[in-house]
Motif scaffolding. Structure first.
Motif, PDB file in Angstrom:
ATOM      1  N   SER A  70       0.966  -1.266   0.183  1.00 53.86           N
ATOM      2  CA  SER A  70      -0.178  -0.018  -0.021  1.00 53.86           C
ATOM      3  C   SER A  70       0.784   1.045  -0.056  1.00 53.86           C
ATOM      4  O   SER A  70       0.375   2.289  -0.484  1.00 53.86           O
ATOM      5  N   ASN A  71       2.197   1.153   0.403  1.00 51.47           N
ATOM      6  CA  ASN A  71       3.218   2.395   0.409  1.00 51.47           C
ATOM      7  C   ASN A  71       3.715   2.334  -0.837  1.00 51.47           C
ATOM      8  O   ASN A  71       4.743   3.026  -0.954  1.00 51.47           O
ATOM      9  N   SER A  72       3.405   1.641  -1.689  1.00 50.15           N
ATOM     10  CA  SER A  72       4.048   1.459  -3.260  1.00 50.15           C
ATOM     11  C   SER A  72       5.415   0.973  -3.451  1.00 50.15           C
ATOM     12  O   SER A  72       5.766   0.500  -4.409  1.00 50.15           O
ATOM     13  N   ARG A  73       5.827   0.486  -2.313  1.00 52.64           N
ATOM     14  CA  ARG A  73       7.233  -0.317  -2.254  1.00 52.64           C
ATOM     15  C   ARG A  73       6.590  -1.552  -2.921  1.00 52.64           C
ATOM     16  O   ARG A  73       5.452  -2.180  -2.902  1.00 52.64           O
ATOM     17  N   SER A  74       7.743  -2.308  -3.758  1.00 48.81           N
ATOM     18  CA  SER A  74       7.404  -3.322  -4.418  1.00 48.81           C
ATOM     19  C   SER A  74       8.325  -4.428  -4.129  1.00 48.81           C
ATOM     20  O   SER A  74       9.710  -4.102  -3.922  1.00 48.81           O
ATOM     21  N   GLU A  75       8.168  -5.626  -4.185  1.00 48.72           N
ATOM     22  CA  GLU A  75       9.144  -6.762  -4.209  1.00 48.72           C
ATOM     23  C   GLU A  75       8.992  -7.870  -5.485  1.00 48.72           C
ATOM     24  O   GLU A  75       7.645  -7.993  -5.915  1.00 48.72           O
ATOM     25  N   MET A  76      10.126  -8.413  -5.710  1.00 49.35           N
ATOM     26  CA  MET A  76       9.968  -9.098  -6.638  1.00 49.35           C
ATOM     27  C   MET A  76      10.724 -10.541  -6.348  1.00 49.35           C
ATOM     28  O   MET A  76      11.582 -10.567  -5.663  1.00 49.35           O
ATOM     29  N   ASN A  77       9.991 -11.660  -6.335  1.00 48.40           N
ATOM     30  CA  ASN A  77      10.518 -13.111  -6.055  1.00 48.40           C
ATOM     31  C   ASN A  77      10.767 -13.809  -7.283  1.00 48.40           C
ATOM     32  O   ASN A  77       9.957 -14.084  -8.241  1.00 48.40           O
ATOM     33  N   VAL A  78      11.809 -14.761  -7.208  1.00 50.27           N
ATOM     34  CA  VAL A  78      12.186 -15.614  -8.242  1.00 50.27           C
ATOM     35  C   VAL A  78      12.296 -17.140  -7.291  1.00 50.27           C
ATOM     36  O   VAL A  78      13.310 -17.158  -6.550  1.00 50.27           O
ATOM     37  N   SER A  79      11.467 -17.869  -7.592  1.00 48.28           N
ATOM     38  CA  SER A  79      11.544 -19.426  -7.073  1.00 48.28           C
ATOM     39  C   SER A  79      12.505 -20.123  -8.045  1.00 48.28           C
ATOM     40  O   SER A  79      12.600 -20.072  -9.132  1.00 48.28           O
ATOM     41  N   THR A  80      13.061 -21.360  -7.378  1.00 45.84           N
ATOM     42  CA  THR A  80      13.608 -22.394  -8.054  1.00 45.84           C
ATOM     43  C   THR A  80      14.763 -21.772  -9.187  1.00 45.84           C
ATOM     44  O   THR A  80      14.567 -21.898 -10.320  1.00 45.84           O
ATOM     45  N   LEU A  81      15.697 -20.990  -8.588  1.00 46.00           N
ATOM     46  CA  LEU A  81      16.601 -20.152  -9.493  1.00 46.00           C
ATOM     47  C   LEU A  81      17.459 -21.128 -10.278  1.00 46.00           C
ATOM     48  O   LEU A  81      17.770 -22.327  -9.898  1.00 46.00           O
ATOM     49  N   GLU A  82      17.588 -20.546 -11.398  1.00 40.89           N
ATOM     50  CA  GLU A  82      18.559 -21.208 -12.561  1.00 40.89           C
ATOM     51  C   GLU A  82      19.607 -20.564 -12.827  1.00 40.89           C
ATOM     52  O   GLU A  82      19.541 -19.166 -12.583  1.00 40.89           O
ATOM     53  N   LEU A  83      20.752 -21.056 -13.380  1.00 46.16           N
ATOM     54  CA  LEU A  83      21.742 -20.462 -13.952  1.00 46.16           C
ATOM     55  C   LEU A  83      21.381 -19.070 -14.670  1.00 46.16           C
ATOM     56  O   LEU A  83      22.076 -18.080 -14.596  1.00 46.16           O
TER      57      LEU A  83
END
Lengths: 114, 113
Positions: A70-83
């Motif tokens: 709600s404060n406009s901050r954003s997160e990005m998530n990457v699961s099962t990382l690949e090279l």
């Protein structure tokens, strides 16, 4: 006014792990976009959020997800990382109410997947 | 779907020489066009943009770009470059209705003394 900030600036992970990146937009900006930058592919659009809703999405697999608070901050998530996920991840903010608008970029988070 | 092609991946040039960085786009709708610059270890900064009106747009540091609708181009030019112009330059396109910007692969400008 403070610029766009991204944390962490550098990250090393191993294959199979997951990672969360954070972006704080310029005060008053309600739109946050995420990009992946690699030497071979340039900047590729991941997704854009406005008022906590995903408004646009690029052509990335479902392992890449995001959210906006709600404060406009954003997160990005990457699961099962690949090279191949090793890249500079950039976020950009804008006011977001009309199209188009100048985007203001953060310095990026450099992710290395081993 | 929109796309952006930057025709040169690297452009080496001597200081005080003119330079042109080429950009072509494809789109079935009206577009807005941008040039961004990325200095080493920094994020991108807007250099200039075309939204409407005059097809020639200029930046404060001497760069200019001309929107050519018939050739679907938006080439960036500077009559005399400085060492400090060494950076990567990205051309970008956004359609007039959406909130998605597509970037080209970038052109690395290297200015030599």
């Amino acid at each position: 006014k403070a610029g766009v900030t991204q944390t962490p600036r550098y990250l090393i992970k191993t294959r199979g792990q997951q990672v969360t990146l954070s972006c704080s937009p310029i005060s008053g900006h309600r739109s946050v976009s995420w990009y992946q930058q690699t030497p071979g592919q340039g900047l590729q659009f991941l997704f854009e959020y406005f008022s906590e809703t995903q408004r646009n999405k690029g052509n990335f697999p479902g392992r890449f997800s995001g959210r906006q608070f709600s404060n406009s901050r954003s997160e990005m998530n990457v699961s099962t990382l690949e090279l191949g996920d090793s890249a500079l991840y950039l976020c950009a903010s804008s006011l977001g109410a009309t199209s188009p608008e100048t985007q203001y970029f953060g310095p990026g988070t450099r992710l290395l997947v081993l | 779907a929109q796309s952006v092609t930057q025709l040169d991946s690297q452009v080496p040039v001597f200081e005080e020489a003119p330079v042109e960085l080429r950009c072509n786009y494809s789109s079935s709708v009206s577009v807005y066009l941008f040039w961004y610059v990325q200095y080493p270890n920094q994020g991108l900064q807007l250099l200039l943009k075309y939204l409407s009106g005059s097809t020639l747009v200029k930046s404060i540091n001497g760069f200019e770009a001309e929107f050519n609708k018939s050739q679907t181009s938006f080439h960036l030019r500077k009559p005399s470059v400085h060492i400090s112009d060494t950076a990567e330059y990205f051309c970008a396109v956004s359609d007039t209705g959406g909130f998605k910007t597509i970037f080209g692969a970038g052109t690395r400008l290297f200015v030599k003394a």
